[in-house]
Design a protein around this motif. Structure first.
Motif, PDB file in Angstrom:
ATOM      1  N   ILE A  83       3.167   3.875   0.333  1.00  0.00           N
ATOM      2  CA  ILE A  83       2.678   5.566   0.420  1.00  0.00           C
ATOM      3  C   ILE A  83       3.083   6.101  -1.006  1.00  0.00           C
ATOM      4  N   ALA A  84       4.339   5.967  -1.274  1.00  0.00           N
ATOM      5  CA  ALA A  84       4.874   6.487  -2.348  1.00  0.00           C
ATOM      6  C   ALA A  84       3.980   6.038  -3.654  1.00  0.00           C
ATOM      7  N   ALA A  85       3.609   4.978  -3.783  1.00  0.00           N
ATOM      8  CA  ALA A  85       2.890   4.382  -4.881  1.00  0.00           C
ATOM      9  C   ALA A  85       1.536   4.760  -4.966  1.00  0.00           C
ATOM     10  N   LEU A  86       0.902   4.980  -3.834  1.00  0.00           N
ATOM     11  CA  LEU A  86      -0.642   5.535  -3.658  1.00  0.00           C
ATOM     12  C   LEU A  86      -0.466   6.825  -4.134  1.00  0.00           C
ATOM     13  N   ASN A  87       0.604   7.802  -3.647  1.00  0.00           N
ATOM     14  CA  ASN A  87       0.595   9.019  -4.003  1.00  0.00           C
ATOM     15  C   ASN A  87       0.971   9.516  -5.464  1.00  0.00           C
ATOM     16  N   GLN A 109      -2.775   3.961   5.835  1.00  0.00           N
ATOM     17  CA  GLN A 109      -4.485   4.126   5.729  1.00  0.00           C
ATOM     18  C   GLN A 109      -4.676   5.516   5.320  1.00  0.00           C
ATOM     19  N   GLU A 110      -3.894   6.545   5.873  1.00  0.00           N
ATOM     20  CA  GLU A 110      -4.126   7.797   5.386  1.00  0.00           C
ATOM     21  C   GLU A 110      -4.034   8.062   3.967  1.00  0.00           C
ATOM     22  N   ALA A 111      -2.916   7.491   3.443  1.00  0.00           N
ATOM     23  CA  ALA A 111      -2.356   7.642   1.893  1.00  0.00           C
ATOM     24  C   ALA A 111      -3.715   6.988   1.085  1.00  0.00           C
ATOM     25  N   VAL A 112      -4.156   5.752   1.646  1.00  0.00           N
ATOM     26  CA  VAL A 112      -5.317   5.074   0.828  1.00  0.00           C
ATOM     27  C   VAL A 112      -6.440   6.033   0.667  1.00  0.00           C
ATOM     28  N   LYS A 113      -6.953   6.804   1.736  1.00  0.00           N
ATOM     29  CA  LYS A 113      -7.931   7.659   1.841  1.00  0.00           C
ATOM     30  C   LYS A 113      -7.682   8.690   0.851  1.00  0.00           C
ATOM     31  N   SER A 114      -6.486   9.488   1.193  1.00  0.00           N
ATOM     32  CA  SER A 114      -6.247  10.722   0.230  1.00  0.00           C
ATOM     33  C   SER A 114      -6.316  10.667  -1.184  1.00  0.00           C
ATOM     34  N   SER A 115      -5.564   9.466  -1.446  1.00  0.00           N
ATOM     35  CA  SER A 115      -5.176   9.230  -2.917  1.00  0.00           C
ATOM     36  C   SER A 115      -6.506   8.593  -3.769  1.00  0.00           C
ATOM     37  N   GLY A 116      -7.184   7.883  -3.004  1.00  0.00           N
ATOM     38  CA  GLY A 116      -8.639   7.530  -3.672  1.00  0.00           C
ATOM     39  C   GLY A 116      -8.095   6.415  -4.486  1.00  0.00           C
ATOM     40  N   LYS A 117      -6.839   5.580  -4.166  1.00  0.00           N
ATOM     41  CA  LYS A 117      -6.509   4.314  -4.920  1.00  0.00           C
ATOM     42  C   LYS A 117      -6.865   3.117  -3.913  1.00  0.00           C
ATOM     43  N   LEU A 118      -6.697   1.897  -4.573  1.00  0.00           N
ATOM     44  CA  LEU A 118      -6.797   0.613  -3.944  1.00  0.00           C
ATOM     45  C   LEU A 118      -5.676   0.238  -3.278  1.00  0.00           C
ATOM     46  N   LEU A 119      -5.925  -0.318  -2.032  1.00  0.00           N
ATOM     47  CA  LEU A 119      -4.680  -1.135  -1.436  1.00  0.00           C
ATOM     48  C   LEU A 119      -5.242  -2.412  -0.943  1.00  0.00           C
ATOM     49  N   GLN A 120      -4.708  -3.347  -1.340  1.00  0.00           N
ATOM     50  CA  GLN A 120      -4.944  -4.833  -0.796  1.00  0.00           C
ATOM     51  C   GLN A 120      -3.757  -5.307   0.000  1.00  0.00           C
ATOM     52  N   VAL A 121      -4.051  -5.958   1.124  1.00  0.00           N
ATOM     53  CA  VAL A 121      -3.037  -6.325   1.830  1.00  0.00           C
ATOM     54  C   VAL A 121      -2.871  -7.855   1.623  1.00  0.00           C
ATOM     55  N   GLU A 328      -7.548  -1.434   6.031  1.00  0.00           N
ATOM     56  CA  GLU A 328      -8.163  -1.301   7.588  1.00  0.00           C
ATOM     57  C   GLU A 328      -7.761  -2.803   8.219  1.00  0.00           C
ATOM     58  N   ASP A 329      -8.029  -3.854   7.508  1.00  0.00           N
ATOM     59  CA  ASP A 329      -7.705  -5.047   8.143  1.00  0.00           C
ATOM     60  C   ASP A 329      -6.065  -5.229   8.494  1.00  0.00           C
ATOM     61  N   GLY A 330      -5.325  -4.782   7.519  1.00  0.00           N
ATOM     62  CA  GLY A 330      -3.957  -4.491   7.737  1.00  0.00           C
ATOM     63  C   GLY A 330      -3.539  -3.623   9.011  1.00  0.00           C
ATOM     64  N   VAL A 331      -4.247  -2.488   9.338  1.00  0.00           N
ATOM     65  CA  VAL A 331      -4.323  -1.849  10.582  1.00  0.00           C
ATOM     66  C   VAL A 331      -4.448  -2.716  11.860  1.00  0.00           C
ATOM     67  N   GLU A 332      -5.748  -3.346  11.794  1.00  0.00           N
ATOM     68  CA  GLU A 332      -5.996  -3.962  13.009  1.00  0.00           C
ATOM     69  C   GLU A 332      -5.244  -5.192  13.280  1.00  0.00           C
ATOM     70  N   ILE A 333      -4.657  -5.791  12.111  1.00  0.00           N
ATOM     71  CA  ILE A 333      -3.539  -6.920  12.372  1.00  0.00           C
ATOM     72  C   ILE A 333      -2.318  -6.366  12.971  1.00  0.00           C
ATOM     73  N   MET A 334      -1.764  -5.348  12.553  1.00  0.00           N
ATOM     74  CA  MET A 334      -0.802  -4.571  13.198  1.00  0.00           C
ATOM     75  C   MET A 334      -0.800  -4.313  14.431  1.00  0.00           C
ATOM     76  N   LYS A 335      -2.186  -3.983  14.936  1.00  0.00           N
ATOM     77  CA  LYS A 335      -2.384  -3.692  16.432  1.00  0.00           C
ATOM     78  C   LYS A 335      -2.240  -4.927  17.146  1.00  0.00           C
ATOM     79  N   ILE A 336      -2.885  -6.090  16.517  1.00  0.00           N
ATOM     80  CA  ILE A 336      -2.476  -7.416  17.328  1.00  0.00           C
ATOM     81  C   ILE A 336      -1.116  -7.827  17.300  1.00  0.00           C
ATOM     82  N   LEU A 337      -0.319  -7.591  16.321  1.00  0.00           N
ATOM     83  CA  LEU A 337       1.159  -8.138  16.232  1.00  0.00           C
ATOM     84  C   LEU A 337       1.998  -7.189  17.316  1.00  0.00           C
TER      85      LEU A 337
END
Length: 352
Positions: A83-87, A109-121, A328-337
């Protein structure tokens, strides 16, 4: 084309794969490294050619020259640093798992959207050449509908200790450390169906087995046999909205005669195995045929997969495209874990 200036945060063991991959990339410039341990950061900088050293990631993120970062730290810091990096306007490649909880994942996920930057898991198994080949086969209908998968990642003796076995820093044991790899790999190969339910068990029966002699295993830099607050073993059945299912079992330690790594998927037109070696199973002229594709490696190629992951990260930044393993995939995998841990704690199936 302008080089992408990169900083790597955390110089523990997995960082070497990121560092060497950036070093080998023609359009990436490994500018900085950061670690709480200045001496370790210095060694990494000297080995891989970084010119800047930091012990505070906030100082690295404040460096206007840095375009992107790899986050290779303890799991409990992934969300905070991402989050700090994206911001701060940096693109992010964060090691798996994305974080420790679904709540943290949604904040990232919210930080990705608000920053407009890319995050790859860092779901590195997706980037292995064999996985990419099999995904292409699946996309072209070779296996039909993939409705069942089985994955095992069993270590008979392999609790790394240190932060890996401290639930506050890791978020869990073998499930969140090595299970995440095979769960994500199967989910990705199945076409990323929506998970709807989990039934699971976790066990804490054997501890770290530091008493065992005559057999060596990887130990974390901060290994401490007295500290072990994570599960030894986990198993689960995950159900998906399209009716598909995934069985998984993972362990740091188990009374097994050997280590076992197995990933198998089954479709209505064919099946395939990824681990321990790639095999495609199909039917021709009323005869079952086992096919062994001729590739550079029969199984998982650690170095090639990490290089492919970093190549994809740099390419996504340059082209402004969504990465193969987005937040988004990182979020889904966290839901599973987290669903697996919740089901095991409740002793009942959990709806996701």
């Amino acid at each position: 084309m302008k080089s992408i200036n990169v900083g790597v945060i955390g110089t523990g063991s997995i960082s070497a794969m990121h560092l060497q991959s950036y070093q080998k990339h023609a359009n990436a410039n490994l500018l900085a490294v950061c670690d709480l341990n200045e001496e370790r950061a210095q060694r990494a900088a000297e080995k891989y050619g970084a010119t800047k050293i930091y012990t505070d990631y906030n100082e690295l993120l404040a460096d206007p020259e840095i375009d992107a970062v790899s986050i290779c730290t303890w799991n409990n810091t992934h969300a905070e640093i991402s989050i700090a990096a994206l911001n701060a306007g940096k693109h992010v490649l964060v090691e798996k798992p994305l974080c420790r909880t679904v709540e943290e994942a949604l904040k990232v996920q919210e930080a990705v959207k608000s920053s407009g930057k890319l995050l790859q898991v860092g779901f590195v198994r997706r980037y292995d050449p064999n996985a990419q080949m099999l995904r292409e086969f699946a996309d072209k209908g070779e296996f039909g509908e993939i409705y069942f998968a089985k994955a095992s990642s069993i270590r008979r003796l392999g609790n790394p200790g240190g932060w890996f076995s401290d639930i506050e820093r890791s978020g869990g044991g073998p499930l969140i450390d090595i299970g995440v790899h095979v769960i994500d790999l199967c989910w990705y190969m199945m076409g990323r169906p929506k998970p709807v339910a989990v039934s699971a068990n976790t066990y804490r029966k054997l501890g770290n087995r530091s008493n065992v002699r005559n057999l060596s295993f990887y130990k974390a830099a901060d290994y401490d046999a007295e500290k072990n607050t994570v599960e030894d073993m986990a198993n689960a059945m995950i159900r998906f909205e399209n009716g598909a299912s995934l069985l998984v079992d993972v362990s740091f330690t188990l009374h097994s005669k050997d280590n076992q790594q197995s990933v198998k998927l089954f479709g209505d037109k064919g099946g395939f195995e990824i681990d321990p070696e790639v095999v495609i199973v199909t039917e021709k002229h009323d005869t079952i045929i086992n096919i062994q594709p001729q590739t550079d490696n029969k199984g998982f190629d650690f170095d090639a997969a990490f290089q492919s992951e970093v190549n994809h990260f740099i390419s996504s930044i340059e082209n402004g495209t969504t990465p193969l393993s987005p937040v988004e995939d990182g979020v889904e995998i966290m839901k599973i874990l987290c669903g697996i841990y919740e089901s095991a704690e409740k002793g009942a199936e959990v709806l996701l």
